[in-house]
Design an enzyme around this catalytic site. Structure first.
Site, PDB file in Angstrom:
ATOM      1  CG  ASP A 166      -1.765  -1.102   1.241  1.00 43.59           C
ATOM      2  OD1 ASP A 166      -2.060  -1.834   0.001  1.00 43.59           O
ATOM      3  OD2 ASP A 166      -2.615  -1.211   2.319  1.00 43.59           O
ATOM      4  CB  ALA A 167       3.951   2.014   1.779  1.00 47.37           C
TER       5      ALA A 167
ATOM      6  CB  SER B 180     -11.475   8.169  -3.324  1.00 47.66           C
ATOM      7  OG  SER B 180     -10.300   7.806  -2.759  1.00 47.66           O
ATOM      8  CG  LEU B 181     -12.160   9.153   2.625  1.00 50.95           C
ATOM      9  CD1 LEU B 181     -12.002   8.401   3.561  1.00 50.95           C
ATOM     10  CD2 LEU B 181     -13.079  10.224   2.820  1.00 50.95           C
TER      11      LEU B 181
ATOM     12  CD  GLU C 143     -15.962   7.313  10.750  1.00 51.50           C
ATOM     13  OE1 GLU C 143     -16.617   8.428  11.069  1.00 51.50           O
ATOM     14  OE2 GLU C 143     -16.374   6.523   9.796  1.00 51.50           O
TER      15      GLU C 143
ATOM     16  CE  LYS D  47      -8.603   5.321   3.908  1.00 49.55           C
ATOM     17  NZ  LYS D  47      -8.883   3.962   3.250  1.00 49.55           N
TER      18      LYS D  47
ATOM     19  CG  ASP E  74      -6.721  -2.139   4.722  1.00 46.35           C
ATOM     20  OD1 ASP E  74      -7.196  -1.916   3.882  1.00 46.35           O
ATOM     21  OD2 ASP E  74      -5.472  -2.682   4.888  1.00 46.35           O
TER      22      ASP E  74
ATOM     23  NE  ARG F 241     -13.850   2.303  -3.963  1.00 50.47           N
ATOM     24  CZ  ARG F 241     -13.143   3.116  -3.562  1.00 50.47           C
ATOM     25  NH1 ARG F 241     -13.152   4.123  -2.766  1.00 50.47           N
ATOM     26  NH2 ARG F 241     -11.794   2.664  -3.579  1.00 50.47           N
TER      27      ARG F 241
ATOM     28  CD  GLU G 279     -13.969  -0.275   4.059  1.00 44.72           C
ATOM     29  OE1 GLU G 279     -14.744   0.447   3.607  1.00 44.72           O
ATOM     30  OE2 GLU G 279     -12.966  -0.421   3.562  1.00 44.72           O
TER      31      GLU G 279
ATOM     32  CE1 TYR H 285     -17.218   4.176   5.002  1.00 42.69           C
ATOM     33  CE2 TYR H 285     -16.433   2.373   6.245  1.00 42.69           C
ATOM     34  CZ  TYR H 285     -16.530   2.798   4.954  1.00 42.69           C
ATOM     35  OH  TYR H 285     -16.058   2.385   3.917  1.00 42.69           O
TER      36      TYR H 285
ATOM     37  CE  LYS I 222      -4.452   5.251   3.354  1.00 39.73           C
ATOM     38  NZ  LYS I 222      -3.651   5.042   2.212  1.00 39.73           N
TER      39      LYS I 222
ATOM     40  CB  CYS J 202      13.785 -34.008   1.600  1.00 38.67           C
ATOM     41  SG  CYS J 202      12.971 -33.549   3.063  1.00 38.67           S
TER      42      CYS J 202
ATOM     43  CB  CYS K 284      14.743 -37.460   4.543  1.00 40.30           C
ATOM     44  SG  CYS K 284      13.592 -37.216   3.201  1.00 40.30           S
TER      45      CYS K 284
ATOM     46  CB  CYS L 202       9.980 -34.342   1.229  1.00 39.87           C
ATOM     47  SG  CYS L 202      10.621 -36.073   1.946  1.00 39.87           S
TER      48      CYS L 202
ATOM     49  CB  CYS M 288      10.775 -37.227   5.242  1.00 44.28           C
ATOM     50  SG  CYS M 288      11.236 -35.797   5.808  1.00 44.28           S
TER      51      CYS M 288
HETATM   52  S1  IVH Z   1     -16.045   7.522   4.539  1.00 43.06           S
HETATM   53  C1  IVH Z   1     -16.869   9.932   0.351  1.00 43.06           C
HETATM   54  N1  IVH Z   1     -15.026   6.436   6.436  1.00 43.06           N
HETATM   55  O1  IVH Z   1     -11.711   4.008   2.549  1.00 43.06           O
HETATM   56  C2  IVH Z   1     -15.893   8.765   1.007  1.00 43.06           C
HETATM   57  N2  IVH Z   1     -14.321   5.633   4.370  1.00 43.06           N
HETATM   58  O2  IVH Z   1     -10.131   6.032   0.837  1.00 43.06           O
HETATM   59  C3  IVH Z   1     -16.856   8.268   2.271  1.00 43.06           C
HETATM   60  N3  IVH Z   1     -12.947   3.663   4.443  1.00 43.06           N
HETATM   61  O3  IVH Z   1     -13.852   4.107  -0.300  1.00 43.06           O
HETATM   62  C4  IVH Z   1     -15.926   7.293   2.564  1.00 43.06           C
HETATM   63  N4  IVH Z   1     -13.148   3.178   6.632  1.00 43.06           N
HETATM   64  O4  IVH Z   1     -13.673   2.166   1.594  1.00 43.06           O
HETATM   65  C5  IVH Z   1     -14.991   6.224   5.009  1.00 43.06           C
HETATM   66  N5  IVH Z   1     -14.536   5.175   8.456  1.00 43.06           N
HETATM   67  C6  IVH Z   1     -14.481   5.305   7.139  1.00 43.06           C
HETATM   68  C7  IVH Z   1     -13.624   4.338   6.270  1.00 43.06           C
HETATM   69  C8  IVH Z   1     -13.689   4.567   5.133  1.00 43.06           C
HETATM   70  C9  IVH Z   1     -12.549   2.695   5.387  1.00 43.06           C
HETATM   71  C10 IVH Z   1     -12.623   3.230   2.965  1.00 43.06           C
HETATM   72  C11 IVH Z   1     -13.624   3.391   2.126  1.00 43.06           C
HETATM   73  C12 IVH Z   1     -13.453   4.242   1.028  1.00 43.06           C
HETATM   74  C13 IVH Z   1     -11.814   4.518   1.344  1.00 43.06           C
HETATM   75  C14 IVH Z   1     -11.425   6.121   0.721  1.00 43.06           C
END
Ligand code: IVH
Length: 719
Positions: free
Chosen positions: A48-49, A97-98, A131, A133, A135, A154, A191, A243, A331, A436, A439, A460, A466
């Protein structure tokens, strides 16, 4: 960053416009490729990084040359287009997305931006909901008049995949919303994820069954949800945190925080750590608190999310390209570190699998010192994935390489990439042993009958003698889900095996009788005392009686995990019948015993052949018989074949009043039927209680026989 490029990339502020244009196209293609691998194949090829680095560079170049932004730019897209495996469904409100924050300063900037946009005074700090995030993978659930009508992934944000049947199997997702005054249309979003412990257990089961093993809980959740066969999804421990929301015909609350409270009352699980913060300091305090709790949470998170609390302000703030201005993801630093690969060690497992383990110069990753990491298999070292495609840009791993190690949650550390610039000149491609190491017997890669390609695992061939396999089989024999003998774990087996005290399962049960005969008494050994030895012998005694399913599982036969062991136990009933049938099945595919074995629902040819192979070996039969001379195996309750519902598939739906769902399922299984979570053409009966909804409708549509609770009781004889 990807490891292939030798030259360090040109700093963004030094790029000419032409260079920037070329670089943006290259980055867009690379990001698209990784999106595809992550979202559609559930098999990311970089960390991810590293992915975030690519996105950050692309964003930075675009920020410097805004004229180069195109519709195909990664900044204008979310996720990947639907895969085509499921029907495509448009989202009434796009799933966006965020934006990301990586530093405290990024967070302060975010709040400043919000304040400036809303023209708030110097001292006006907008309340912010913070809150974790999660995964996992995001999901949108549409309810009409309180009934769940659609579940969608999505996808690319505008259209996702229709996974309605799959989401119905997730216990955290209500089929009907609770409470009065539910808006006619409600789309709840959140999620889907998997607990780390559930992921580890699932991977263990998958590995035992030689089925797909997932890299992390996120991929495991995604792979489990997106199954064509809904019963597979149903068997996977998926969970859901709600959420946010999409289309709502009415808004039940005016703030983010109150909306979350409402969503919870409607029957969803929301994250208990969700906190309303009044200042940037509080927000950052929340981030640090969650960061320290991260490892103990039980599920993976990759940061925290901040959202402006007032919904009227959210509306005014709106969106910039594909992310809201009113929210941001803060992040966590990835749990990665760079170190040197000193050696590759080959471990031999219970079924003879040769697994390469990286011996690393010790390095701290996410607060834990790591010295070993898995290298999975021969192909992984070569840079080839399970599907034969190149991974890590096809770069191989060599002893002496500088490597990037990743520790994600409780998952075994793995090597995700190689720093090619540091590769020693004399580093040689790794030669995977073909014999192996324990053995000296041949180690081979069988052909995978499904793909026709060599199996990823080299094994093996000396199953019989073995020593490494024998020792691992013993560890499996005493493991928690098998004989579960207190005080006899991997460490003791290792010691007793090396000293020749316990070489085969039966030796465990004669240990007390033999104590002190050929070696000094256990109580006199280093690390033991009279009490611990007494306790050990008592624990062994307590296991002289064992359930048939556990016994079968404990034998450690290839492909026989706990699930298959239960099926076999239920089918054969007694250990004598099981033993006799397995030997008889060895007479050939056309023998009645083989056909009977192969005909057990859930037992395929691979499993049947593994059993036959095991019992064809006189040494294995002797080990079983010796053991049976010392212990007694309790018969299992045999699945009925003469009941009116034997072999039928039954679905229970609605709020059952005469019995609980668990009771009903147990009755069905006891009488030889299979309880399923979803209705299909194959379903024989749907037992519908009050309030039954879509499953009942589906049954009627498909012409499946529907029974009331009373009719069901009459059918099963009030059982
Ligand atoms: S709010 C308009 N809250 O992060 C976007 N997203 O990078 C509203 N995710 O697509 C998303 N935890 O899959 C929100 N507490 C949380 C989340 C969260 C995980 C994910 C989600 C989103 C992605 C965005």
């Amino acid at each position: 960053m990807a490891t292939k490029s030798k030259k360090p990339p040109v700093a963004v502020d030094k790029l000419t416009e032409t260079q920037a244009k070329v670089e943006l196209v290259r980055l867009a293609l690379e990001i698209e490729r990784h999106n595809e691998a992550y979202y559609n194949e559930d098999a990311p090829k970089i960390s991810d990084a590293a992915y975030d680095e690519l996105r950050k560079r692309s964003d930075a170049i675009e920020a410097r040359f805004p004229g180069l932004v195109t519709r195909d730019s990664p900044s204008q897209k979310v996720g990947a287009a639907p895969s085509g495996r499921f029907a495509k469904v448009p989202h009434a409100v796009p799933m966006l997305s965020l934006g990301n924050a990586f530093t405290d300063e990024d967070v302060t900037d975010f709040v400043d931006r919000v304040r400036r946009f809303l023209k708030l005074g110097e001292n006006d700090i907008p309340a912010i909901v913070a809150e974790p995030k999660i995964d996992g993978l995001s999901l949108s659930l549409r309810y009409e008049h309180g009934e769940l009508v659609r579940g969608a992934t999505r996808g690319d944000g505008f259209a996702g995949e229709d996974v309605t049947a799959n989401v119905r199997t997730i216990a955290d997702i209500p089929h009907k919303l609770k409470g009065r005054n539910i808006p006619a249309v409600c789309e709840i979003r959140g999620e889907v994820y998997m607990l780390k412990k559930d992921f580890l257990a699932l991977n263990k089961r998958q590995a035992e069954a030689e089925d797909t093993v997932f890299a992390n809980p996120r991929n495991s959740a995604a792979g489990s949800l997106r199954q064509k066969d809904v019963s597979v999804t149903a068997s996977r421990p998926l969970k859901f945190f709600a959420y946010t929301w999409g289309e709502m015909s009415e808004m039940p609350a005016k703030t983010q925080f109150k909306m979350i409270e409402w969503i919870e009352k409607a029957g969803f699980v929301t994250n208990p750590l969700t906190t309303l913060c009044d200042s940037v300091d509080e927000v950052l305090k929340f981030y640090r608190k969650i960061e320290t709790q991260r490892a103990k949470l039980g599920y993976d998170i990759d940061g925290v999310v901040y959202k402006v609390d007032r919904l009227d302000w959210q509306e005014r703030l709106g969106f910039v390209s594909r992310s809201p201005r009113w929210a941001i993801a803060h992040k966590f630093a990835a749990e990665q570190a760079t170190t040197v690969l000193n050696d590759i060690e080959i471990q031999v497992g219970r079924t003879g699998a040769l697994t390469p383990v990286a011996k690393l110069a010790p390095v701290t990753v996410g607060g834990v010192v790591v010295q070993n990491a898995t290298l999975h298999n021969e192909d992984y070292i070569k840079g080839i994935g399970n599907d034969g495609q190149p991974i890590r840009e096809g770069v191989d791993i060599r002893v002496g390489d500088t490597v990037v190690v990743q520790r994600a949650g409780d998952v075994i550390p793995q090597i995700v990439s190689v720093v090619m610039d540091n590769r020693p000149r004399d580093a040689q491609p790794y030669k995977f042993p073909t014999v192996c190491p324990a053995c000296g017997s041949h180690a081979v890669r069988e052909e995978d009958p499904k793909t026709g390609r060599p199996d990823s695992v080299r094994r093996c061939t000396n199953t019989l003698a073995c020593p490494a396999q024998a020792k691992e089989r013993l560890k499996h024999f005493v493991a928690r889900n098998a004989f579960d003998i207190d005080g006899l774990g991997d460490k003791q087996i290792e010691e007793f095996f090396t000293d020749g005290l316990v070489m085969s399962p039966v030796d465990i049960f004669t240990l007390e009788k033999r104590d002190g005969r050929s070696q000094k008494k256990l109580a006199d050994r280093e690390g033991y005392g009279a009490t611990s030895v007494r306790n050990l012998f008592a624990a062994i005694e307590a296991r002289r009686t064992i359930a048939l399913a556990r016994f079968i599982f404990a034998l450690g036969i290839r492909h026989i995990g706990e699930g298959n062991a239960k099926l076999l136990a239920r089918h054969y009933g007694t250990v004598e019948a099981f033993r006799a049938a397995m030997i008889a099945a060895g007479a050939g595919d056309d023998s009645e015993a083989y056909r009977d074995l192969n005909g057990i629902e859930g037992v395929g040819t691979v499993v049947a052949n593994a059993l036959v192979e095991f019992f064809k070996e006189p040494h294995s039969v002797k080990a079983v018989d010796d053991l049976l001379g010392e212990i007694s195996v309790q018969p299992a309750e045999k699945a009925k074949t003469d009941s009116p519902i034997a072999g039928k598939i039954v679905v229970f739906t609605g709020s059952l009043e005469k019995f609980t769902r668990d009771e009903a399922k147990a009755t069905a299984e006891r009488l030889g039927a299979k309880a399923s979570g979803s209705v299909s053409k194959k379903t024989d009966y749907v037992v519908a209680g009050p309030g039954a909804g879509s499953k009942l409708a589906e049954a009627n549509k498909l012409g499946v026989k529907v029974l009331t609770e009373d009719e069901w009781l009459a059918l099963v004889g009030g059982a």
